[in-house]
Scaffold this active site. Structure first.
Site, PDB file in Angstrom:
ATOM      1  CG  ASP A  67      -0.329  -0.599   2.465  1.00 37.12           C
ATOM      2  OD1 ASP A  67       0.904  -0.595   2.583  1.00 37.12           O
ATOM      3  OD2 ASP A  67      -1.085  -1.073   3.325  1.00 37.12           O
ATOM      4  CG  ASN A 136      -8.825  -1.903  12.083  1.00 34.28           C
ATOM      5  OD1 ASN A 136      -7.935  -2.579  11.569  1.00 34.28           O
ATOM      6  ND2 ASN A 136      -9.259  -0.791  11.535  1.00 34.28           N
ATOM      7  CG  HIS A 138      -5.853  -2.652   8.840  1.00 37.32           C
ATOM      8  ND1 HIS A 138      -5.974  -1.363   9.307  1.00 37.32           N
ATOM      9  CD2 HIS A 138      -4.525  -2.940   8.907  1.00 37.32           C
ATOM     10  CE1 HIS A 138      -4.780  -0.902   9.637  1.00 37.32           C
ATOM     11  NE2 HIS A 138      -3.880  -1.843   9.410  1.00 37.32           N
ATOM     12  CD  GLU A 143      -8.725   0.549   7.964  1.00 36.17           C
ATOM     13  OE1 GLU A 143      -8.616  -0.469   8.671  1.00 36.17           O
ATOM     14  OE2 GLU A 143      -8.107   1.597   8.204  1.00 36.17           O
TER      15      GLU A 143
HETATM   16  C1  F6R Z   1       1.488  -1.792   6.123  1.00 38.02           C
HETATM   17  C2  F6R Z   1       0.140  -2.367   6.165  1.00 38.02           C
HETATM   18  C3  F6R Z   1      -0.651  -2.438   7.436  1.00 38.02           C
HETATM   19  C4  F6R Z   1       0.188  -2.788   8.668  1.00 38.02           C
HETATM   20  C5  F6R Z   1      -0.700  -2.800   9.904  1.00 38.02           C
HETATM   21  C6  F6R Z   1       0.096  -3.079  11.167  1.00 38.02           C
HETATM   22  O1  F6R Z   1       1.993  -1.823   4.804  1.00 38.02           O
HETATM   23  O2  F6R Z   1      -0.346  -2.748   5.162  1.00 38.02           O
HETATM   24  O3  F6R Z   1      -1.665  -3.396   7.272  1.00 38.02           O
HETATM   25  O4  F6R Z   1       0.782  -4.026   8.488  1.00 38.02           O
HETATM   26  O5  F6R Z   1      -1.337  -1.561  10.048  1.00 38.02           O
HETATM   27  O6  F6R Z   1       0.935  -1.994  11.428  1.00 38.02           O
HETATM   28  P1  F6R Z   1       2.086  -2.078  12.526  1.00 38.02           P
HETATM   29  O7  F6R Z   1       3.042  -3.107  12.048  1.00 38.02           O
HETATM   30  O8  F6R Z   1       2.696  -0.713  12.542  1.00 38.02           O
HETATM   31  O9  F6R Z   1       1.421  -2.459  13.793  1.00 38.02           O
END
Ligand code: F6R
Length: 261
Positions: A67, A136, A138, A143
């Site tokens: 992303d 959450n 995702h 989301e």
């Molecule tokens: C990042 C992504 C997100 C993260 C998720 C967890 O490229 O796609 O799905 O993997 O938000 O974030 P952290 O690792 O910062 O807890």
């Protein structure tokens, strides 16, 4: 789903790097899906170490990141392209022309999303997709309640995600509210998925992803449909799992060829 519980995030990241490295050693021109965020940072450090000390060769590897924030150029310090450059790409011998991150400042974002899907197909599909898990539930920036068959698209970030990621931006108001992300369907097309989730903040999401119903309210639960998904947890993130002892039992009784290390 293969669930591996390690004592610490450190041990989990070292194992994750080992799995990723074994894919590249087996197939030097592997196509790897990458993630950003706090979770894979230690894994990337370990990959850099394997490159420097064990000769792990990235010269033929192709990468696709999950992303990117809409509105941020790759030179912006909070962009995911910049993150990858700083935390992995500039430390290894990867050919930057083979690294792909969605272009968050594309003139036509719809065209960019379709082109991203086409590039993944043209590269032969993703051999291994690395994932983190949002608090959450995702994956990527898919989301809760988004389609479980979605393809790369423009997603509106939830307030929870904005709160969780706003620290690096200084405040929620300064954060982009939209992102381009591979869809859940895109992620499920990868031949292997490797998700890492550590720490107490991820307990609920992990519980739902691994043992809860397959439901769009937890996009990570779509991995229950994947034929080859590995989830690496630490004791903190695994604390809510009903079948934790079963996963440990399975781990102890694997054949040698089923072990990752
Ligand atoms: C990042 C992504 C997100 C993260 C998720 C967890 O490229 O796609 O799905 O993997 O938000 O974030 P952290 O690792 O910062 O807890």
């Amino acid at each position: 789903m293969e669930v591996i519980i390690r004592d610490s995030a450190e041990a989990g990241c070292v194992l994750g790097a080992k799995i990723l490295a074994s894919v590249i050693r087996e197939k030097p021109a592997a196509v790897i899906g990458l993630a950003t965020g706090r979770t894979p940072l230690r894994l990337y450090q370990e990959l850099i170490r394997l490159h420097r000390e064990d000769g792990l060769d990235f010269s033929q590897v192709t990468t696709f990141n999950l992303d990117e924030y809409v509105g941020l150029a790759g030179t912006h310090v909070q962009s995911y392209r910049y993150f990858m450059q700083e935390n992995l790409f500039r430390h290894i011998n990867i050919d930057l022309t083979r690294t792909h991150v969605p272009n968050g400042i594309a003139i036509d974002l719809h065209v960019e999303c379709r082109a991203y899907e086409e590039k993944i197909i043209a590269a032969g599909g993703i051999d291994l997709q690395l994932l983190g898990l949002g608090r959450n539930g995702h994956i990527g920036f898919n989301e809760p309640t988004g389609s479980l068959r979605s393809r790369t698209w423009i997603k509106i970030l939830s307030e929870q995600t904005l709160r969780d990621n706003s620290d690096v931006f200084g405040s929620m108001d300064l954060m982009p509210k939209h992102a381009l992300t591979m869809g859940v369907g895109t992620i499920l097309d990868a031949r292997r998925c490797l998700l890492l989730a550590f720490g107490p903040a991820k307990v609920r999401a992990v519980e739902h992803m691994v043992e809860g119903p397959l439901a769009a309210i937890c996009p990570g639960s779509a991995l229950q449909l994947h034929p080859r998904a590995t989830v690496i947890l630490d004791e903190n993130s695994a604390a809510g799992l009903r079948y934790a002892d079963h996963y440990r039992w399975v781990d102890r009784n694997k054949f040698a060829w089923q072990r990752h290390g």
